[in-house]
Design an enzyme around this catalytic site. Structure first.
Site, short mmCIF file in Angstrom:
data_model
loop_
_atom_site.label_atom_id
_atom_site.label_comp_id
_atom_site.label_asym_id
_atom_site.label_seq_id
_atom_site.Cartn_x
_atom_site.Cartn_y
_atom_site.Cartn_z
N SER A 153 0.86 -1.18 0.00
CA SER A 153 0.00 0.00 0.00
C SER A 153 0.89 1.22 0.00
CB SER A 153 -0.88 0.00 1.27
OG SER A 153 -1.52 1.24 1.47
N TYR A 166 -2.69 -1.68 10.12
CA TYR A 166 -2.56 -1.83 8.67
C TYR A 166 -1.22 -1.29 8.19
CZ TYR A 166 -3.95 -1.25 3.72
OH TYR A 166 -4.04 -1.30 2.35
#
Length: 266
Positions: A153, A166
């Site tokens: 990401s 995350y």
């Protein structure tokens, strides 16, 4: 047909980015192994995939006249994942490409991160990727090499507030990929990471984040892209995966490929 004669394993393949990846690689000639948990994880705030979603992925790939083997398996369960992958490879004959795509996310202040949120997020997003790699590598070795692409990401190379577990997992994936790239380089296995900005999927839209940013407007610019889009499309990530999986990237390994509309250069 850049992937003609190849077989690709994709986790999280039932919907969203995973389905897009399956279709895009199949369009270029690959047969597909599609793995998904196909059930909801309690605290995850968006609808996760179902077995009906996985069946839609199967139909979409078969409509392209490619073979596909689909299985319901949790990437956290190494034994179940290994069984599913081993069976699929036995049916399709080989494995050349791995897309470690399965992931979850939730949005909250650091003070609201529970043990369940922390442990489950790292188990899926980090341990699940390692499990995927570890069960796939023997098959890549048997093929004589191949490509592993891990979906990280933009939060894997920069900080993003309110995504603490995350972000931790996605940063760790870079180290995992680079280490595997070194260890597997002598056996012609390439390992890379893709780093998307927000993607236009259920996971990419949060009802909580705007509320938190209203409380901290100074942090709002961190979520802005440089290019004039709020989200990229799943196929944009699929095209990056296609490149990294093909011979066009035959000498590309250990790299972090950003598909982020310029978010990380702000």
């Amino acid at each position: 047909m850049r992937l003609k004669g190849k077989v690709a394993l994709i986790t999280g393949a039932a919907k969203s980015q995973g389905r897009s990846h399956a279709i895009r690689l199949a369009e270029e000639g690959a047969d597909i192994i599609a793995i998904d948990i196909c059930r909801q994880i309690g605290f995850v705030p968006y609808p996760m995939a179902t077995e009906d979603d996985l069946a839609e992925t199967v139909g979409a790939v078969e409509a392209l006249d490619r073979r596909i083997v689909a299985a319901v398996a949790d990437v956290r369960d190494r034994a179940a994942l290994k069984d599913a992958v081993d069976r699929a490879v036995a049916e399709l004959g080989q494995l050349d490409i791995v897309s470690a795509n399965a992931a979850i996310t939730s949005v909250q202040k650091y003070s609201d991160v529970t043990d369940e949120v922390w442990d489950t997020t790292l188990d899926v997003n980090l341990k699940g990727v390692w499990n995927t790699c570890s069960v796939a590598i023997p098959h890549l070795l048997a093929t004589g090499g191949g490509s592993i692409t891990i979906t990280s990401s933009s939060a894997g190379i920069r900080a993003l507030p309110f995504y603490l577990p995350y972000v931790a997992a996605k940063h760790a994936l870079v180290g995992l990929a680079r280490t595997l790239a070194l260890e597997l380089s002598d056996r012609n296995i390439r390992v890379n990471t893709i780093h998307p900005t927000g993607v236009d999927t259920p996971q990419g839209h949060s009802e909580v984040l705007p509320v938190l940013l209203d409380e901290r407007p100074d942090l709002r610019p961190l979520f802005m892209n440089s290019l004039p889009v709020s989200h990229v499309q799943p196929v944009d990530i699929s095209n990056a995966l296609l490149y990294l999986s093909s011979d066009d990237a035959r000498y590309v390994t250990g790299t972090t490929l950003v598909v982020d509309a310029g978010s990380t250069i702000r």
